[in-house]
Motif scaffolding. Structure first.
Motif, PDB file in Angstrom:
ATOM      1  N   LYS A   1       0.637  -0.948  -0.105  1.00  0.00           N
ATOM      2  CA  LYS A   1       0.077  -0.142  -0.370  1.00  0.00           C
ATOM      3  C   LYS A   1       0.859   1.273   0.189  1.00  0.00           C
ATOM      4  CE  LYS A   1      -3.590  -2.102   2.815  1.00  0.00           C
ATOM      5  NZ  LYS A   1      -4.511  -2.109   3.975  1.00  0.00           N
ATOM      6  N   GLU A   2       2.138   1.164  -0.079  1.00  0.00           N
ATOM      7  CA  GLU A   2       3.402   2.726   0.608  1.00  0.00           C
ATOM      8  C   GLU A   2       2.995   3.327  -1.034  1.00  0.00           C
ATOM      9  OE1 GLU A   2       5.203  -0.918   2.269  1.00  0.00           O
ATOM     10  OE2 GLU A   2       4.117  -0.899   0.489  1.00  0.00           O
ATOM     11  N   PRO A   3       2.703   4.353  -0.233  1.00  0.00           N
ATOM     12  CA  PRO A   3       2.760   5.586  -1.575  1.00  0.00           C
ATOM     13  C   PRO A   3       3.423   5.452  -2.761  1.00  0.00           C
ATOM     14  CG  PRO A   3       2.529   6.129   0.667  1.00  0.00           C
ATOM     15  CD  PRO A   3       2.542   4.944   0.280  1.00  0.00           C
ATOM     16  N   ALA A   4       5.383   4.957  -2.273  1.00  0.00           N
ATOM     17  CA  ALA A   4       6.028   4.610  -3.211  1.00  0.00           C
ATOM     18  C   ALA A   4       5.409   3.718  -4.714  1.00  0.00           C
ATOM     19  CB  ALA A   4       7.222   4.094  -3.202  1.00  0.00           C
ATOM     20  N   PHE A   5       4.970   2.499  -4.483  1.00  0.00           N
ATOM     21  CA  PHE A   5       4.559   1.916  -5.538  1.00  0.00           C
ATOM     22  C   PHE A   5       3.466   2.376  -6.049  1.00  0.00           C
ATOM     23  CE2 PHE A   5       6.124  -1.348  -2.140  1.00  0.00           C
ATOM     24  CZ  PHE A   5       7.627  -2.085  -3.201  1.00  0.00           C
ATOM     25  N   ILE A   6       2.119   2.787  -5.883  1.00  0.00           N
ATOM     26  CA  ILE A   6       1.202   3.491  -6.269  1.00  0.00           C
ATOM     27  C   ILE A   6       1.406   4.841  -7.467  1.00  0.00           C
ATOM     28  CG2 ILE A   6      -0.803   4.832  -6.231  1.00  0.00           C
ATOM     29  CD1 ILE A   6      -0.059   2.160  -4.319  1.00  0.00           C
ATOM     30  N   ALA A   7       3.374   5.303  -6.999  1.00  0.00           N
ATOM     31  CA  ALA A   7       3.310   6.276  -7.219  1.00  0.00           C
ATOM     32  C   ALA A   7       4.055   6.029  -8.771  1.00  0.00           C
ATOM     33  CB  ALA A   7       4.310   8.111  -7.120  1.00  0.00           C
ATOM     34  N   GLN A   8       4.929   5.117  -8.343  1.00  0.00           N
ATOM     35  CA  GLN A   8       5.750   3.880  -9.466  1.00  0.00           C
ATOM     36  C   GLN A   8       4.675   3.530 -11.102  1.00  0.00           C
ATOM     37  OE1 GLN A   8       8.687   4.687 -10.617  1.00  0.00           O
ATOM     38  NE2 GLN A   8       8.960   2.986 -11.518  1.00  0.00           N
ATOM     39  N   ALA A   9       3.279   3.177 -10.312  1.00  0.00           N
ATOM     40  CA  ALA A   9       2.470   2.189 -11.158  1.00  0.00           C
ATOM     41  C   ALA A   9       2.103   3.129 -12.117  1.00  0.00           C
ATOM     42  CB  ALA A   9       1.546   1.708  -9.909  1.00  0.00           C
ATOM     43  N   LYS A  10       0.959   4.615 -11.257  1.00  0.00           N
ATOM     44  CA  LYS A  10       0.778   5.670 -12.292  1.00  0.00           C
ATOM     45  C   LYS A  10       1.777   6.192 -13.195  1.00  0.00           C
ATOM     46  CE  LYS A  10      -2.747   6.386  -9.134  1.00  0.00           C
ATOM     47  NZ  LYS A  10      -3.286   8.042  -7.705  1.00  0.00           N
ATOM     48  N   SER A  11       2.959   6.053 -13.040  1.00  0.00           N
ATOM     49  CA  SER A  11       3.731   6.867 -14.174  1.00  0.00           C
ATOM     50  C   SER A  11       4.058   6.333 -15.120  1.00  0.00           C
ATOM     51  CB  SER A  11       5.009   7.229 -12.653  1.00  0.00           C
ATOM     52  OG  SER A  11       6.362   5.835 -13.001  1.00  0.00           O
ATOM     53  N   LEU A  12       3.787   5.209 -14.611  1.00  0.00           N
ATOM     54  CA  LEU A  12       3.981   4.328 -15.858  1.00  0.00           C
ATOM     55  C   LEU A  12       2.485   4.057 -16.698  1.00  0.00           C
ATOM     56  CD1 LEU A  12       6.142   0.908 -14.708  1.00  0.00           C
ATOM     57  CD2 LEU A  12       6.792   2.968 -15.893  1.00  0.00           C
ATOM     58  N   ASN A  13       1.358   4.530 -16.623  1.00  0.00           N
ATOM     59  CA  ASN A  13       0.365   4.240 -16.749  1.00  0.00           C
ATOM     60  C   ASN A  13      -0.472   3.458 -16.570  1.00  0.00           C
ATOM     61  OD1 ASN A  13       0.232   7.407 -17.596  1.00  0.00           O
ATOM     62  ND2 ASN A  13       1.050   6.994 -19.371  1.00  0.00           N
ATOM     63  N   ILE A  14      -0.133   2.497 -15.424  1.00  0.00           N
ATOM     64  CA  ILE A  14      -0.721   1.494 -15.025  1.00  0.00           C
ATOM     65  C   ILE A  14      -2.145   1.557 -15.266  1.00  0.00           C
ATOM     66  CG2 ILE A  14      -0.992  -0.678 -13.254  1.00  0.00           C
ATOM     67  CD1 ILE A  14       1.893  -0.314 -14.436  1.00  0.00           C
ATOM     68  N   ALA A  15      -2.791   0.598 -15.446  1.00  0.00           N
ATOM     69  CA  ALA A  15      -4.707   0.388 -15.594  1.00  0.00           C
ATOM     70  C   ALA A  15      -4.980   0.336 -14.899  1.00  0.00           C
ATOM     71  CB  ALA A  15      -4.979  -0.049 -16.726  1.00  0.00           C
ATOM     72  N   GLY A  16      -4.721  -0.572 -13.739  1.00  0.00           N
ATOM     73  CA  GLY A  16      -5.347  -1.623 -12.178  1.00  0.00           C
ATOM     74  C   GLY A  16      -4.436  -1.254 -11.196  1.00  0.00           C
TER      75      GLY A  16
END
Length: 217
Positions: free
Chosen positions: A90-105
């Protein structure tokens, strides 16, 4: 999800029971074709490149290649495959990295059974879907703020990986054949670019906590 549309999916997870359970769950729905179910990142990438699916449902941490690394590689090749990551993080760094790669889900594994079909439906509509239970982590206090690791230069990323591996500035200097002063300058730039200044923990502690996502750079 339109009934006439069969969604072609590749699944990858290095836990055999979770992999089989996920496959069984998806097939219960109907309208889904499983192109392959594999247990490591290298096999998943080959499967995706050989026969690009509509959706790649990937464990974020696997042998050989992480889900983030696979998504990044496919993005560079301009594949139209949409990616859904499964994670315990749930760490924000994982979420941010996913969003930076345009991960859909991005689904937490504990939410998979209840949210997987909603996630697939939204992703196939062209929307993004992140587990409901992690939405609050994107609005946390400064001590857990999200960061965009793509802001870093290649040299800074290399140094950050060594910091995450618990190397001291002197060790990094010796390994990269640069001065310790240069390492400290890079560390200062990393802190500024990632807006980590003023956090209660040091860059070293933060990097160790976020090692998995950092090493996927």
């Amino acid at each position: 999800m339109p009934e006439s549309k069969v969604v072609r999916i590749v699944i990858a997870d290095d836990h055999p029971l979770l992999l089989q359970g996920l496959k069984d769950l998806l097939l219960q729905r109907g309208g889904i074709e499983i192109l392959g179910a594999v247990s490591d990142g290298a096999a998943a990438l080959k499967l995706i490149l050989d026969n690009p699916p509509d959706i790649a449902l990937l464990d974020i941490e696997m042998p050989y290649l992480s889900g983030l690394s696979i998504a990044d590689e496919c993005r560079k090749k301009q594949l139209e495959t949409k990616f859904i990551l499964l994670s315990y993080h749930k760490e924000p760094a994982f979420i941010a990295q996913a969003k930076s790669l345009n991960i859909a889900g991005y689904l937490l594994k504990e939410d998979t059974s209840t949210e997987i079909f909603k996630c697939i439906d939204e992703v196939m509509k062209g929307n993004s879907y992140y587990s409901l239970s992690i939405l609050s982590t994107t609005h946390t206090t400064d001590s857990k703020k999200t960061v965009n690791l793509d802001l870093l230069s290649s040299s800074e990323k290399k140094i950050l990986k060594l910091v995450a591996s618990q190397c001291s500035s002197q060790m990094i200097a010796e390994r990269l054949h640069i001065s310790a002063r240069t390492v400290e300058k890079h560390r200062s730039n990393i802190i500024n670019k990632l807006n980590l200044a003023g956090q209660s923990n040091s860059l070293s502690l933060w990097a160790v906590e976020q090692k998995a996502v950092i090493m996927a750079l």
